[in-house]
Design a protein around this motif. Structure first.
Motif, PDB file in Angstrom:
ATOM      1  N   VAL A 101      -1.457 -12.704   2.715  1.00  0.00           N
ATOM      2  CA  VAL A 101      -0.528 -12.525   3.833  1.00  0.00           C
ATOM      3  C   VAL A 101       0.788 -13.242   3.562  1.00  0.00           C
ATOM      4  CG1 VAL A 101      -0.151 -13.156   6.253  1.00  0.00           C
ATOM      5  CG2 VAL A 101      -2.256 -12.040   5.581  1.00  0.00           C
ATOM      6  N   THR A 102       0.723 -14.432   2.984  1.00  0.00           N
ATOM      7  CA  THR A 102       1.963 -15.166   2.713  1.00  0.00           C
ATOM      8  C   THR A 102       2.677 -14.657   1.465  1.00  0.00           C
ATOM      9  OG1 THR A 102       0.729 -16.861   1.518  1.00  0.00           O
ATOM     10  CG2 THR A 102       1.187 -17.272   3.850  1.00  0.00           C
ATOM     11  N   THR A 103       1.974 -13.907   0.647  1.00  0.00           N
ATOM     12  CA  THR A 103       2.596 -13.347  -0.545  1.00  0.00           C
ATOM     13  C   THR A 103       3.658 -12.310  -0.184  1.00  0.00           C
ATOM     14  OG1 THR A 103       0.597 -13.688  -1.827  1.00  0.00           O
ATOM     15  CG2 THR A 103       2.143 -12.096  -2.693  1.00  0.00           C
ATOM     16  N   GLY A 104       3.405 -11.527   0.850  1.00  0.00           N
ATOM     17  CA  GLY A 104       4.352 -10.480   1.249  1.00  0.00           C
ATOM     18  C   GLY A 104       5.732 -11.013   1.547  1.00  0.00           C
ATOM     19  N   PRO A 105       5.868 -11.947   2.481  1.00  0.00           N
ATOM     20  CA  PRO A 105       7.205 -12.506   2.732  1.00  0.00           C
ATOM     21  C   PRO A 105       7.756 -13.257   1.522  1.00  0.00           C
ATOM     22  CG  PRO A 105       5.739 -13.020   4.558  1.00  0.00           C
ATOM     23  CD  PRO A 105       4.905 -12.398   3.489  1.00  0.00           C
ATOM     24  N   GLY A 106       6.869 -13.867   0.750  1.00  0.00           N
ATOM     25  CA  GLY A 106       7.326 -14.589  -0.444  1.00  0.00           C
ATOM     26  C   GLY A 106       7.952 -13.662  -1.469  1.00  0.00           C
ATOM     27  N   SER A 109     -15.783  -4.699   4.420  1.00  0.00           N
ATOM     28  CA  SER A 109     -16.048  -4.058   3.125  1.00  0.00           C
ATOM     29  C   SER A 109     -14.742  -3.577   2.484  1.00  0.00           C
ATOM     30  CB  SER A 109     -17.008  -2.883   3.291  1.00  0.00           C
ATOM     31  OG  SER A 109     -18.234  -3.326   3.789  1.00  0.00           O
ATOM     32  N   ALA A 110     -13.861  -2.998   3.295  1.00  0.00           N
ATOM     33  CA  ALA A 110     -12.554  -2.572   2.776  1.00  0.00           C
ATOM     34  C   ALA A 110     -11.729  -3.779   2.345  1.00  0.00           C
ATOM     35  CB  ALA A 110     -11.806  -1.765   3.836  1.00  0.00           C
ATOM     36  N   GLY A 115       3.650  -5.419 -10.645  1.00  0.00           N
ATOM     37  CA  GLY A 115       4.236  -4.173 -10.170  1.00  0.00           C
ATOM     38  C   GLY A 115       4.017  -3.967  -8.686  1.00  0.00           C
ATOM     39  N   PRO A 116       4.758  -3.033  -8.113  1.00  0.00           N
ATOM     40  CA  PRO A 116       4.720  -2.858  -6.659  1.00  0.00           C
ATOM     41  C   PRO A 116       3.392  -2.327  -6.121  1.00  0.00           C
ATOM     42  CG  PRO A 116       6.155  -1.229  -7.665  1.00  0.00           C
ATOM     43  CD  PRO A 116       5.754  -2.180  -8.745  1.00  0.00           C
ATOM     44  N   ILE A 117       2.688  -1.498  -6.877  1.00  0.00           N
ATOM     45  CA  ILE A 117       1.416  -0.968  -6.367  1.00  0.00           C
ATOM     46  C   ILE A 117       0.373  -2.074  -6.297  1.00  0.00           C
ATOM     47  CG2 ILE A 117      -0.454   0.671  -6.789  1.00  0.00           C
ATOM     48  CD1 ILE A 117       1.641   2.518  -8.052  1.00  0.00           C
ATOM     49  N   ALA A 118       0.290  -2.890  -7.324  1.00  0.00           N
ATOM     50  CA  ALA A 118      -0.660  -4.010  -7.322  1.00  0.00           C
ATOM     51  C   ALA A 118      -0.300  -5.014  -6.229  1.00  0.00           C
ATOM     52  CB  ALA A 118      -0.670  -4.691  -8.688  1.00  0.00           C
ATOM     53  N   GLN A 119       0.977  -5.249  -6.048  1.00  0.00           N
ATOM     54  CA  GLN A 119       1.408  -6.164  -4.989  1.00  0.00           C
ATOM     55  C   GLN A 119       1.051  -5.607  -3.619  1.00  0.00           C
ATOM     56  OE1 GLN A 119       5.562  -6.503  -5.861  1.00  0.00           O
ATOM     57  NE2 GLN A 119       5.245  -7.871  -7.601  1.00  0.00           N
ATOM     58  N   ALA A 120       1.195  -4.303  -3.441  1.00  0.00           N
ATOM     59  CA  ALA A 120       0.847  -3.675  -2.166  1.00  0.00           C
ATOM     60  C   ALA A 120      -0.651  -3.767  -1.899  1.00  0.00           C
ATOM     61  CB  ALA A 120       1.296  -2.213  -2.156  1.00  0.00           C
ATOM     62  N   VAL A 121      -1.468  -3.596  -2.924  1.00  0.00           N
ATOM     63  CA  VAL A 121      -2.917  -3.734  -2.757  1.00  0.00           C
ATOM     64  C   VAL A 121      -3.259  -5.172  -2.377  1.00  0.00           C
ATOM     65  CG1 VAL A 121      -5.131  -3.683  -3.985  1.00  0.00           C
ATOM     66  CG2 VAL A 121      -3.524  -1.810  -4.267  1.00  0.00           C
ATOM     67  N   TRP A 122      -2.628  -6.131  -3.033  1.00  0.00           N
ATOM     68  CA  TRP A 122      -2.882  -7.538  -2.755  1.00  0.00           C
ATOM     69  C   TRP A 122      -2.465  -7.904  -1.318  1.00  0.00           C
ATOM     70  CZ3 TRP A 122      -5.891 -11.172  -4.021  1.00  0.00           C
ATOM     71  CH2 TRP A 122      -5.597 -12.503  -3.767  1.00  0.00           C
ATOM     72  N   VAL A 142      -3.747  -7.946   5.082  1.00  0.00           N
ATOM     73  CA  VAL A 142      -3.703  -7.218   6.358  1.00  0.00           C
ATOM     74  C   VAL A 142      -5.121  -6.809   6.778  1.00  0.00           C
ATOM     75  CG1 VAL A 142      -2.862  -5.114   7.487  1.00  0.00           C
ATOM     76  CG2 VAL A 142      -1.350  -6.417   5.988  1.00  0.00           C
ATOM     77  N   LEU A 143      -5.914  -6.340   5.819  1.00  0.00           N
ATOM     78  CA  LEU A 143      -7.299  -5.995   6.138  1.00  0.00           C
ATOM     79  C   LEU A 143      -8.096  -7.230   6.539  1.00  0.00           C
ATOM     80  CD1 LEU A 143      -8.061  -3.357   3.371  1.00  0.00           C
ATOM     81  CD2 LEU A 143      -8.066  -2.983   5.835  1.00  0.00           C
ATOM     82  N   GLY A 144      -7.749  -8.382   5.985  1.00  0.00           N
ATOM     83  CA  GLY A 144      -8.400  -9.622   6.386  1.00  0.00           C
ATOM     84  C   GLY A 144      -8.123  -9.949   7.843  1.00  0.00           C
ATOM     85  N   ILE A 145      -6.884  -9.765   8.269  1.00  0.00           N
ATOM     86  CA  ILE A 145      -6.540  -9.995   9.678  1.00  0.00           C
ATOM     87  C   ILE A 145      -7.293  -9.009  10.574  1.00  0.00           C
ATOM     88  CG2 ILE A 145      -4.669  -9.883  11.370  1.00  0.00           C
ATOM     89  CD1 ILE A 145      -2.818 -10.907   9.109  1.00  0.00           C
ATOM     90  N   LEU A 146      -7.356  -7.753  10.151  1.00  0.00           N
ATOM     91  CA  LEU A 146      -8.106  -6.756  10.923  1.00  0.00           C
ATOM     92  C   LEU A 146      -9.595  -7.099  10.964  1.00  0.00           C
ATOM     93  CD1 LEU A 146      -6.398  -3.448   9.730  1.00  0.00           C
ATOM     94  CD2 LEU A 146      -6.110  -4.634  11.914  1.00  0.00           C
TER      95      LEU A 146
END
Length: 144
Positions: A37-42, A95-96, A62-69, A74-78
């Motif tokens: 979660v903190t990686t996104g704003p960072g 599980s997701a 790369g951006p796809i790996a960063q988006a998955v991370w 986000v899935l953790g918050i959900l």
């Protein structure tokens, strides 16, 4: 001057505290979600220090790996919300979360991290929490 006391039958039934499994699952997922979660704003604001090898790997992934991370966060918050509100749904969301966390960690750092093992362990823990919560909230059978 006496005040009227409500009858004991008028009071709503008291809900007991969350189960230990639920509290532990929430704490584990919150701990694991903090990094993604903190990686996104960072990454967006560029305040992550680039001298550390782990951060260099994150930038190089790369951006796809960063988006998955970041999506794992986000899935953790959900997952936390689902554990507290809809425990059965939490099994699927957790599980997701674990899948995104494991693939994100593998993709970004090219290794199976300790956090990936912990994310995998969160799935059976969320199953135990869902069972405990469903038993906790199940209404007592009416006596005839």
């Amino acid at each position: 001057m006496s005040t009227t006391q409500p009858a004991p039958n008028d009071a709503p039934p008291q809900q007991s505290a969350r189960s230990l499994a639920t509290r532990f699952a929430v704490a584990l997922v919150a701990f694991l979600s903090f990094g993604p979660v903190t990686t996104g704003p960072g990454l967006l604001l560029g305040f992550l220090p680039k001298q550390f090898p782990a951060i260099q790997s994150l930038y190089a992934a790369g951006p796809i790996a960063q988006a998955v991370w970041i999506g794992a966060g986000v899935l953790g918050i959900l997952t936390i919300v689902a554990l507290l509100r809809a425990p059965r749904l939490a099994i699927i969301v957790c599980s997701a979360f674990a899948t995104a966390y494991v693939f994100g960690a593998w993709w970004v750092w090219s290794q199976f991290t300790f956090g990936a093992w912990a994310a995998i362990a969160a799935v059976p823990l969320s199953i135990v929490a869902a069972v405990a919560e469903s038993r906790r909230t199940k209404p007592a059978p009416a006596k005839a």
